[in-house]
Design a protein around this motif. Structure first.
Motif, PDB file in Angstrom:
ATOM      1  N   THR A   9       0.850  -1.185   0.000  1.00  0.00           N
ATOM      2  CA  THR A   9       0.000   0.000   0.000  1.00  0.00           C
ATOM      3  C   THR A   9       0.885   1.234   0.000  1.00  0.00           C
ATOM      4  N   THR A  10       0.287   2.313  -0.441  1.00  0.00           N
ATOM      5  CA  THR A  10       0.992   3.580  -0.518  1.00  0.00           C
ATOM      6  C   THR A  10       0.526   4.484   0.617  1.00  0.00           C
ATOM      7  N   ASP A  11       1.451   5.152   1.239  1.00  0.00           N
ATOM      8  CA  ASP A  11       1.119   6.164   2.234  1.00  0.00           C
ATOM      9  C   ASP A  11       0.735   7.418   1.462  1.00  0.00           C
ATOM     10  N   ALA A  12      -0.523   7.801   1.539  1.00  0.00           N
ATOM     11  CA  ALA A  12      -1.039   8.922   0.743  1.00  0.00           C
ATOM     12  C   ALA A  12      -0.382  10.254   1.091  1.00  0.00           C
ATOM     13  N   ARG A  13       0.268  10.336   2.242  1.00  0.00           N
ATOM     14  CA  ARG A  13       0.941  11.590   2.591  1.00  0.00           C
ATOM     15  C   ARG A  13       1.997  11.966   1.574  1.00  0.00           C
ATOM     16  N   SER A  14       2.458  10.983   0.815  1.00  0.00           N
ATOM     17  CA  SER A  14       3.471  11.251  -0.212  1.00  0.00           C
ATOM     18  C   SER A  14       2.884  11.952  -1.447  1.00  0.00           C
ATOM     19  N   LEU A  15       1.584  12.125  -1.493  1.00  0.00           N
ATOM     20  CA  LEU A  15       0.945  12.763  -2.644  1.00  0.00           C
ATOM     21  C   LEU A  15       1.125  14.279  -2.684  1.00  0.00           C
ATOM     22  N   ILE A  16       1.487  14.874  -1.543  1.00  0.00           N
ATOM     23  CA  ILE A  16       1.702  16.324  -1.506  1.00  0.00           C
ATOM     24  C   ILE A  16       3.103  16.609  -0.960  1.00  0.00           C
ATOM     25  N   SER A  17       3.531  17.826  -1.143  1.00  0.00           N
ATOM     26  CA  SER A  17       4.855  18.218  -0.658  1.00  0.00           C
ATOM     27  C   SER A  17       4.881  18.212   0.873  1.00  0.00           C
ATOM     28  N   THR A  18       6.071  18.055   1.405  1.00  0.00           N
ATOM     29  CA  THR A  18       6.249  18.111   2.858  1.00  0.00           C
ATOM     30  C   THR A  18       5.785  19.466   3.389  1.00  0.00           C
ATOM     31  N   MET A  20       3.444  21.522   2.167  1.00  0.00           N
ATOM     32  CA  MET A  20       1.984  21.621   2.205  1.00  0.00           C
ATOM     33  C   MET A  20       1.417  20.749   3.317  1.00  0.00           C
ATOM     34  N   ARG A  21       2.000  19.579   3.487  1.00  0.00           N
ATOM     35  CA  ARG A  21       1.550  18.684   4.557  1.00  0.00           C
ATOM     36  C   ARG A  21       1.731  19.339   5.918  1.00  0.00           C
ATOM     37  N   GLU A  22       2.882  19.964   6.148  1.00  0.00           N
ATOM     38  CA  GLU A  22       3.134  20.650   7.419  1.00  0.00           C
ATOM     39  C   GLU A  22       2.167  21.810   7.618  1.00  0.00           C
ATOM     40  N   THR A  23       1.845  22.511   6.548  1.00  0.00           N
ATOM     41  CA  THR A  23       0.878  23.609   6.635  1.00  0.00           C
ATOM     42  C   THR A  23      -0.485  23.082   7.071  1.00  0.00           C
ATOM     43  N   LEU A  24      -0.930  21.984   6.471  1.00  0.00           N
ATOM     44  CA  LEU A  24      -2.231  21.406   6.830  1.00  0.00           C
ATOM     45  C   LEU A  24      -2.235  20.885   8.263  1.00  0.00           C
ATOM     46  N   VAL A  25      -1.135  20.265   8.665  1.00  0.00           N
ATOM     47  CA  VAL A  25      -1.016  19.795  10.054  1.00  0.00           C
ATOM     48  C   VAL A  25      -1.131  20.979  11.006  1.00  0.00           C
ATOM     49  N   ASP A  26      -0.411  22.058  10.725  1.00  0.00           N
ATOM     50  CA  ASP A  26      -0.463  23.251  11.571  1.00  0.00           C
ATOM     51  C   ASP A  26      -1.870  23.851  11.608  1.00  0.00           C
ATOM     52  N   ASP A  41      -0.856  14.605  11.257  1.00  0.00           N
ATOM     53  CA  ASP A  41      -0.143  14.173  10.060  1.00  0.00           C
ATOM     54  C   ASP A  41      -0.805  12.931   9.465  1.00  0.00           C
ATOM     55  N   ARG A  42      -1.190  11.994  10.321  1.00  0.00           N
ATOM     56  CA  ARG A  42      -1.903  10.804   9.846  1.00  0.00           C
ATOM     57  C   ARG A  42      -3.252  11.185   9.239  1.00  0.00           C
ATOM     58  N   GLY A  43      -3.908  12.185   9.826  1.00  0.00           N
ATOM     59  CA  GLY A  43      -5.192  12.645   9.303  1.00  0.00           C
ATOM     60  C   GLY A  43      -5.068  13.235   7.912  1.00  0.00           C
ATOM     61  N   VAL A  44      -3.997  13.973   7.684  1.00  0.00           N
ATOM     62  CA  VAL A  44      -3.740  14.500   6.341  1.00  0.00           C
ATOM     63  C   VAL A  44      -3.633  13.326   5.368  1.00  0.00           C
ATOM     64  N   TYR A 124      -4.155   2.469  -1.077  1.00  0.00           N
ATOM     65  CA  TYR A 124      -3.701   3.323   0.015  1.00  0.00           C
ATOM     66  C   TYR A 124      -3.965   2.688   1.367  1.00  0.00           C
ATOM     67  N   GLU A 125      -3.172   3.114   2.341  1.00  0.00           N
ATOM     68  CA  GLU A 125      -3.287   2.620   3.708  1.00  0.00           C
ATOM     69  C   GLU A 125      -4.535   3.170   4.377  1.00  0.00           C
ATOM     70  N   ILE A 126      -5.134   2.362   5.219  1.00  0.00           N
ATOM     71  CA  ILE A 126      -6.285   2.773   6.029  1.00  0.00           C
ATOM     72  C   ILE A 126      -5.818   2.904   7.472  1.00  0.00           C
ATOM     73  N   ASP A 127      -6.217   3.973   8.105  1.00  0.00           N
ATOM     74  CA  ASP A 127      -5.973   4.181   9.530  1.00  0.00           C
ATOM     75  C   ASP A 127      -7.353   4.248  10.172  1.00  0.00           C
ATOM     76  N   MET A 128      -7.793   3.144  10.753  1.00  0.00           N
ATOM     77  CA  MET A 128      -9.173   3.032  11.243  1.00  0.00           C
ATOM     78  C   MET A 128      -9.514   4.041  12.339  1.00  0.00           C
ATOM     79  N   GLU A 129      -8.516   4.644  12.952  1.00  0.00           N
ATOM     80  CA  GLU A 129      -8.800   5.668  13.959  1.00  0.00           C
ATOM     81  C   GLU A 129      -9.564   6.843  13.333  1.00  0.00           C
ATOM     82  N   PHE A 130      -9.439   7.024  12.041  1.00  0.00           N
ATOM     83  CA  PHE A 130     -10.108   8.125  11.357  1.00  0.00           C
ATOM     84  C   PHE A 130     -11.455   7.720  10.760  1.00  0.00           C
TER      85      PHE A 130
END
Length: 154
Positions: A9-18, A20-26, A41-44, A124-130
C-alpha cells in the motif's frame, strides 16, 4: 502449498509536498488543539487517501466527519488544492456536501464502508482511527452471538 502475496500500500501523505503537509497539520492543530502533530499528520494522509479513492471509484464516496475536517483545511488553500487535483487526477474534485439517496447508495455506515474499501482498492493505507463510526473490528457477519445475531439471547 499456497502462498499469499501481501499487497503493498501507498502512504497517501506522499501525494503532496512536505511543506503543504506541514501547513495542513499546523492548520488542523490550530483549529483542534487536542490533536497531536503525529495524529494530524496521519489525518492528512487519510484525507489524501480519501481523495485518491474518490478519483478511483466509480461511485460517490463519503469521508468520516474527521476526514472531512481535514478536507476542509485543504480546500481553504484553494490554489494549492486546485493544483493538486489537476496534477494528480487531471480534474478538480469538488466537495459536494449533502445527503445521498439511501436506496441508491446505502446508509452512512454502508457508504463509509464502501469508502474504506475503495481506499484500499486504490492502493492506500487505512488508519481506522479516522473511520471510528464503522466499528468494523474483526466482525465477519458470522452470527457469533452479536447483538443482531439469531444466536444472541433477546
Amino acid at each position: 502449498m499456497t502462498t499469499t502475496e501481501k499487497r503493498t500500500t501507498t502512504d497517501a501523505r506522499s501525494l503532496i509536498s512536505t511543506e503543504m503537509r506541514e501547513t495542513l497539520v499546523d492548520n488542523m492543530r490550530a483549529k483542534f488543539p487536542e490533536l497531536t502533530e503525529e495524529k494530524a499528520d496521519r489525518g492528512v494522509g487519510q484525507m489524501l487517501a480519501f481523495l485518491a479513492a474518490c478519483d478511483y471509484a466509480d461511485r460517490p464516496l463519503s469521508p468520516s466527519p474527521l476526514v472531512d475536517d481535514f478536507w476542509h483545511a485543504f480546500l481553504l488553500h484553494t490554489k494549492a488544492y486546485a493544483e493538486f487535483c489537476e496534477q494528480r487526477f487531471g480534474r478538480f474534485l469538488h466537495h459536494q456536501p449533502g445527503f445521498l439517496d439511501r436506496e441508491e447508495h446505502g446508509g452512512g455506515k454502508a457508504l463509509r464502508a464502501l469508502t474504506v474499501d475503495s481506499i484500499t482498492l486504490a492502493g492506500y493505507e487505512i488508519d481506522m482511527e479516522f473511520w471510528p463510526e464503522l466499528d468494523l473490528a474483526d466482525c465477519s457477519q458470522c452470527h457469533a452471538n452479536c447483538s443482531d445475531s439469531p444466536n444472541h439471547p433477546k
